[in-house]
Design an enzyme around this catalytic site. Structure first.
Site, PDB file in Angstrom:
ATOM      1  N   ASP A 182      39.619  39.798  28.713  1.00 50.54           N
ATOM      2  CA  ASP A 182      38.355  40.304  29.262  1.00 50.54           C
ATOM      3  C   ASP A 182      37.688  41.233  28.259  1.00 50.54           C
ATOM      4  O   ASP A 182      37.696  40.962  27.066  1.00 50.54           O
ATOM      5  CB  ASP A 182      38.658  41.028  30.591  1.00 50.54           C
ATOM      6  CG  ASP A 182      37.523  40.949  31.589  1.00 50.54           C
ATOM      7  OD1 ASP A 182      36.491  41.595  31.360  1.00 50.54           O
ATOM      8  OD2 ASP A 182      37.670  40.259  32.602  1.00 50.54           O
ATOM      9  N   HIS A 214      34.426  46.057  33.037  1.00 49.66           N
ATOM     10  CA  HIS A 214      34.799  44.842  33.759  1.00 49.66           C
ATOM     11  C   HIS A 214      36.297  44.558  33.657  1.00 49.66           C
ATOM     12  O   HIS A 214      36.972  44.286  34.662  1.00 49.66           O
ATOM     13  CB  HIS A 214      33.987  43.672  33.213  1.00 49.66           C
ATOM     14  CG  HIS A 214      34.135  42.399  33.970  1.00 49.66           C
ATOM     15  ND1 HIS A 214      35.119  41.474  33.681  1.00 49.66           N
ATOM     16  CD2 HIS A 214      33.427  41.874  35.001  1.00 49.66           C
ATOM     17  CE1 HIS A 214      35.014  40.447  34.499  1.00 49.66           C
ATOM     18  NE2 HIS A 214      33.989  40.659  35.311  1.00 49.66           N
ATOM     19  N   SER A 380      34.967  37.331  39.654  1.00 49.01           N
ATOM     20  CA  SER A 380      35.752  38.141  38.722  1.00 49.01           C
ATOM     21  C   SER A 380      36.688  39.078  39.457  1.00 49.01           C
ATOM     22  O   SER A 380      37.752  39.431  38.951  1.00 49.01           O
ATOM     23  CB  SER A 380      34.827  38.981  37.834  1.00 49.01           C
ATOM     24  OG  SER A 380      34.293  38.231  36.783  1.00 49.01           O
TER      25      SER A 380
END
Length: 497
Positions: A182, A214, A380
Site C-alpha cells: 500500500d 491509507h 480498501s
C-alpha cells in the site's frame, strides 16, 4: 468463483480487457493495454515465456539495457548533428521480476525503437503497457466506533447489544506475518505494540514513511490492538504507492515479488529450524486499476508460493472482473458491506467477488502521531478485515501437538473454508451473479476444526420475521385491538432491525 485465467497466449488475446495493440510484425509479441486505466507514457512490463531459464532471463535483461544505452547514444548524436528528433529522456530498465519461479520479466521506460526490438525477441511472451494504480477509498470524516470488528464475529445483524462487541480468540494472528502492500504504515503507532515493521519501499526516491494514511488504516484493521481483526499478527509495510495514493502497476508487481520472496525466506528458515512460532503469511492489497494480466499473474504466483492474499474488489459500483488485482482468481476478492447489512453503494460486484466484509465508516489507525485515528470508507477497508481473518485462522494452526512448524493449510484450502463458514444471504442489494456471503471469524472460538465443523449459516432476514408475524395475525383472527396493536408493533420492529 472466478474464471480460470490461462497462461497461454490465446486467452490473453481473446479477452476483452486488456485490449491488444495491433502489430505489423507477424511474429512480434503483443502489447496489451487496458481500456479502463491511465497509461504511464513509454513504460512497459515485459513478461518472459515459461521456458525461459533464470540465466537466459538475466542475459536478456543485460541485452535490453545495452540496447537502451546504444539507442540513447544515437539520439544524442542526432541532437549534436541538429537532426530533428523527439527530445524525450528514457530511463531504461527499472525492475526485474522473478516471483517464486512462476513469472519472470522486467519493466522499464523505453524508446519505441527499443520496445520494437524487444517485441521480436524470442524470450518474450507479451508486453503490457504500464498503468497507474490507486488506493480504493472514499474519505469520510464521521468518527464512529469500529463496528466492522463486531460484525465479522456475529452471525445476525448487529443490535444495540452487539454492535460494539468483538468476539475473538486472544492469540488471534500470533505467529503470522501480514504484508500490507500500500502507501506504507505508521509503524510507530501505539496500536501496533511494536509488531509493525518497515519491509520495503518500491517507488524510486520515496521515503520509508506513510505520507498518505491509507496503508496505516489498512494495517490497523488487520492487526491493531484495538482496531484489528488479528490482534497479535505482525505487519510488514510494502510501500508501492506514493503519498498521493497513486503509483504504477510495475511498482505494485515488484512489491508483490518482494513480499513473496520475504515469505519464502521466512518459511524455509522456520522449517529448517523447526520454529513453530512462525505460522505463515498473509497479504493485503487495497488498491487497483484497470485490468492487468501481469498483476493478476503476480498475485496468483505469490499465492502459489504460500501467501494467503486478500484484495479489494474496487469502488466503482461495477464488475470486479474488469479490475486488477480484483480479478486474480487465487486471491480472496472482497466487496464492502454496511452496518445495515447492505452492499455498500460504491462496492464492485460480480462473479470475481468472493466475499463481503465491513467497508463503510471504518475507524482505524492513521498518520500524524502515534495515537492518530481516522474513519474512512471503501473496499480498501473491507479487504483488510479479510486479510486479518486469514492471519487469524492461520494462527489457529497447526495444533500444539502438530509436527508441522508452519501451518500446513494451503491458501486454496483456507479460502474454501472461509467461504464455507461465512454467513449466507445476510446482505441486501446483491446482484444475481454475486455471492451473498459475509465474512465470519468463528465467533471467538480458538478451535479451527470446531469452527469449520459448524459450517455455514443462513442469516435471519427481517423480511422473514415479518412474514411469520403476518401469518400469526391471520390465525389470531378476532383478537382485541390491543393485541393486534402489539403484533403490528412487532412487525414494525422487525423491519427496523
Amino acid at each position: 468463483m472466478k474464471g480460470v485465467l490461462s497462461l497461454s497466449l490465446l486467452p490473453l488475446l481473446a479477452a476483452p480487457s486488456p485490449i491488444l495493440v495491433d502489430t505489423i510484425h507477424r511474429d512480434a509479441a503483443p502489447i496489451l493495454s487496458s481500456h479502463n486505466s491511465k497509461e504511464v507514457p513509454d513504460s512497459y512490463i515485459v513478461v518472459f515465456k515459461k521456458n525461459v531459464s533464470p540465466a537466459s532471463a538475466a542475459a536478456h535483461q543485460v541485452w535490453v539495457q545495452d540496447l537502451h544505452t546504444t539507442v540513447m547514444a544515437k539520439r544524442s548524436l542526432r541532437k549534436r548533428n541538429q537532426f530533428p528528433f523527439k527530445n524525450d529522456a528514457f530511463d531504461g530498465l527499472k525492475h526485474t521480476y522473478d516471483i517464486a519461479g512462476s513469472i519472470m520479466g522486467y519493466s522499464g521506460h523505453f524508446d519505441e525503437e527499443v520496445i520494437e526490438q524487444v517485441r521480436r525477441h524470442p524470450d518474450v511472451q507479451y508486453i503490457e503497457k504500464d498503468s497507474e494504480v490507486h488506493a480504493w477509498d472514499e474519505p469520510v470524516t464521521e468518527n464512529n466506533a469500529p463496528w466492522g470488528l463486531a460484525r465479522v464475529s456475529h452471525r445476525d445483524s448487529l443490535t444495540m447489544g452487539t454492535f460494539n462487541k468483538y468476539l475473538y480468540a486472544a492469540n488471534g494472528g500470533e505467529g503470522v506475518d501480514v504484508y500490507v502492500i500500500d502507501t506504507g504504515t505508521n509503524i510507530e503507532h501505539v496500536d501496533f505494540e511494536g509488531r509493525a515493521h518497515w519491509g520495503k519501499t518500491i517507488p524510486t526516491g520515496d521515503d520509508d514513511v506513510d505520507g498518505n494514511g491509507h496503508g496505516t488504516h489498512c494495517s490497523g484493521t488487520v492487526a491493531g490492538k484495538k482496531y484489528g481483526v488479528a490482534k497479535k499478527a505482525n505487519v510488514y509495510a510494502v510501500k508501492v504507492l506514493r503519498s498521493n495514493g497513486s503509483g504504477t502497476m510495475s511498482d505494485v508487481v515488484k512489491g508483490v515479488e518482494w513480499a513473496a520472496g520475504a515469505h519464502l525466506s521466512k518459511m524455509v528458515e522456520a522449517r529448517k529450524k523447526g520454529n513453530k512460532a512462525f505460522k505463515g503469511s498473509a497479504a493485503n492489497m487495497s488498491l487497483g486499476g484497470g485490468k492487468s494480466f501481469t498483476l493478476d499473474l503476480a498475485v496468483n504466483a505469490a499465492v502459489d508460493a504460500g501467501i494467503h492474499f486478500a484484495v479489494a474488489a474496487g469502488n466503482d459500483n461495477a464488475d470486479a472482473c474488469n479490475y486488477s488485482p480484483a480479478a486474480a482468481e487465487k486471491a480472496v476478492t472482497v466487496g464492502a458491506s454496511t452496518l445495515a447489512d447492505e452492499r455498500a453503494y460504491f462496492s464492485n460486484y460480480g462473479k470475481c467477488t468472493d466475499i463481503f466484509a465491513p467497508g463503510l465508516n471504518i475507524l482505524s489507525t492513521w498518520i500524524g502521531s502515534k495515537y492518530a485515528v481516522n474513519t474512512i470508507s471503501g473496499t480498501s477497508m473491507a479487504s483488510p478485515h479479510v486479510a486479518g481473518l486469514l492471519a487469524y485462522f492461520l494462527s489457529l494452526q497447526p495444533e500444539q501437538d502438530s509436527a508441522f512448524a508452519v501451518s500446513p493449510i494451503s491458501p486454496a484450502k483456507l479460502k474454501k473454508d472461509m467461504i464455507a463458514i461465512a454467513t449466507k444471504n445476510a446482505l441486501t442489494d446483491i446482484p444475481a451473479d454475486t455471492p451473498n456471503i459475509l465474512a465470519w471469524n468463528g465467533g471467538g472460538s480458538s478451535n479451527y476444526t470446531a469452527i469449520i465443523q459448524q459450517g455455514g449459516y443462513e442469516a435471519t432476514r427481517p423480511g422473514n420475521k415479518a412474514a411469520q408475524l403476518t401469518e400469526k395475525i391471520e390465525k389470531l383472527g378476532q383478537n382485541t385491538a390491543s393485541q393486534l396493536g402489539a403484533i403490528y408493533s412487532e412487525i414494525k420492529d422487525a423491519f427496523t432491525i
